[in-house]
Motif scaffolding. Structure first.
Motif, PDB file in Angstrom:
ATOM      1  N   GLY A 128       1.124  -0.832  -0.312  1.00 44.85           N
ATOM      2  CA  GLY A 128      -0.308  -0.309   0.174  1.00 44.85           C
ATOM      3  C   GLY A 128       0.869   1.169  -0.223  1.00 44.85           C
ATOM      4  N   PHE A 129       0.353   2.486   0.652  1.00 45.65           N
ATOM      5  CA  PHE A 129       1.027   3.731   0.166  1.00 45.65           C
ATOM      6  C   PHE A 129       2.418   3.738   1.541  1.00 45.65           C
ATOM      7  N   PHE A 130       1.766   3.166   2.359  1.00 45.64           N
ATOM      8  CA  PHE A 130       3.135   3.063   3.870  1.00 45.64           C
ATOM      9  C   PHE A 130       3.229   2.445   4.379  1.00 45.64           C
ATOM     10  N   ARG A 131       3.884   2.020   5.510  1.00 45.19           N
ATOM     11  CA  ARG A 131       4.184   1.010   5.936  1.00 45.19           C
ATOM     12  C   ARG A 131       3.602   0.792   7.862  1.00 45.19           C
ATOM     13  N   ALA A 132       2.457   0.357   8.041  1.00 48.40           N
ATOM     14  CA  ALA A 132       2.408   0.020   9.428  1.00 48.40           C
ATOM     15  C   ALA A 132       3.225  -0.050  10.535  1.00 48.40           C
ATOM     16  N   SER A 133       2.730  -0.245  11.397  1.00 45.46           N
ATOM     17  CA  SER A 133       3.739  -0.667  12.534  1.00 45.46           C
ATOM     18  C   SER A 133       2.933  -2.051  13.377  1.00 45.46           C
ATOM     19  N   LYS A 134       2.012  -2.257  12.445  1.00 51.28           N
ATOM     20  CA  LYS A 134       1.157  -2.823  13.375  1.00 51.28           C
ATOM     21  C   LYS A 134       0.620  -4.634  12.226  1.00 51.28           C
ATOM     22  N   ARG A 135       0.736  -5.694  12.216  1.00 48.28           N
ATOM     23  CA  ARG A 135      -0.185  -6.307  11.288  1.00 48.28           C
ATOM     24  C   ARG A 135      -1.648  -6.791  11.450  1.00 48.28           C
ATOM     25  N   PHE A 136      -2.289  -6.913  10.154  1.00 50.39           N
ATOM     26  CA  PHE A 136      -3.722  -7.061  10.530  1.00 50.39           C
ATOM     27  C   PHE A 136      -3.759  -8.452   9.680  1.00 50.39           C
ATOM     28  N   TYR A 137      -4.915  -8.812   9.878  1.00 53.67           N
ATOM     29  CA  TYR A 137      -4.795 -10.103  10.057  1.00 53.67           C
ATOM     30  C   TYR A 137      -7.036 -10.229   9.776  1.00 53.67           C
ATOM     31  N   LEU A 138      -7.463 -11.382   8.520  1.00 53.60           N
ATOM     32  CA  LEU A 138      -8.077 -11.726   8.374  1.00 53.60           C
ATOM     33  C   LEU A 138      -8.901 -12.803   8.975  1.00 53.60           C
ATOM     34  N   VAL A 139     -10.101 -13.198   9.244  1.00 48.35           N
ATOM     35  CA  VAL A 139     -10.565 -14.373   9.682  1.00 48.35           C
ATOM     36  C   VAL A 139     -11.879 -14.802   8.429  1.00 48.35           C
ATOM     37  N   ALA A 140     -11.325 -16.331   8.069  1.00 48.83           N
ATOM     38  CA  ALA A 140     -12.162 -16.788   6.924  1.00 48.83           C
ATOM     39  C   ALA A 140     -12.726 -17.812   7.148  1.00 48.83           C
ATOM     40  N   CYS A 141     -13.851 -18.857   7.063  1.00 49.69           N
ATOM     41  CA  CYS A 141     -14.852 -19.751   6.868  1.00 49.69           C
ATOM     42  C   CYS A 141     -13.129 -20.689   6.594  1.00 49.69           C
ATOM     43  N   GLY A 142     -13.096 -21.619   6.943  1.00 50.91           N
ATOM     44  CA  GLY A 142     -12.494 -22.566   6.626  1.00 50.91           C
ATOM     45  C   GLY A 142     -13.079 -23.468   5.584  1.00 50.91           C
ATOM     46  N   HIS A 143     -14.011 -23.887   5.057  1.00 54.01           N
ATOM     47  CA  HIS A 143     -15.034 -24.395   4.341  1.00 54.01           C
ATOM     48  C   HIS A 143     -15.387 -24.076   3.249  1.00 54.01           C
ATOM     49  N   CYS A 144     -15.825 -22.479   2.586  1.00 48.10           N
ATOM     50  CA  CYS A 144     -15.818 -21.556   2.511  1.00 48.10           C
ATOM     51  C   CYS A 144     -14.554 -20.892   1.509  1.00 48.10           C
ATOM     52  N   GLY A 145     -14.001 -19.716   2.891  1.00 50.81           N
ATOM     53  CA  GLY A 145     -13.141 -19.110   2.683  1.00 50.81           C
ATOM     54  C   GLY A 145     -13.501 -17.638   2.548  1.00 50.81           C
ATOM     55  N   ALA A 146     -14.876 -17.521   2.870  1.00 52.10           N
ATOM     56  CA  ALA A 146     -15.493 -16.517   3.234  1.00 52.10           C
ATOM     57  C   ALA A 146     -14.558 -15.852   4.149  1.00 52.10           C
ATOM     58  N   ALA A 147     -14.729 -14.393   4.221  1.00 53.81           N
ATOM     59  CA  ALA A 147     -14.529 -13.249   5.379  1.00 53.81           C
ATOM     60  C   ALA A 147     -15.371 -13.237   5.692  1.00 53.81           C
ATOM     61  N   ILE A 148     -14.926 -13.855   7.257  1.00 49.99           N
ATOM     62  CA  ILE A 148     -16.013 -13.290   8.558  1.00 49.99           C
ATOM     63  C   ILE A 148     -15.429 -11.680   9.221  1.00 49.99           C
ATOM     64  N   GLY A 149     -14.324 -12.444   9.581  1.00 48.01           N
ATOM     65  CA  GLY A 149     -13.855 -11.483  10.158  1.00 48.01           C
ATOM     66  C   GLY A 149     -12.464 -10.528  10.709  1.00 48.01           C
TER      67      GLY A 149
END
Length: 55
Positions: A27-48
């Protein structure tokens, strides 16, 4: 009990979801935090998402 909003699969165990580390250096800048995505293990849909502390 929790269900996936897309495929209606029951999510009961940690193995039922995937925690994906979104690379925070893209992206445009280097972040000092790590971002996580939680996805359904069955269909891959983003949950949170979430943010972890500084690297």
């Amino acid at each position: 009990m929790v269900h996936c909003p897309e495929c209606e699969e029951t999510l009961e165990e940690q193995s039922d979801v995937e925690f994906l580390d979104m690379d925070s250096t893209t992206g445009f800048f280097r972040a000092s935090k790590r971002f996580y995505l939680v996805a359904c293990g069955h269909c891959g849909a983003a949950i949170g998402s979430g943010v972890a502390g500084a690297r």
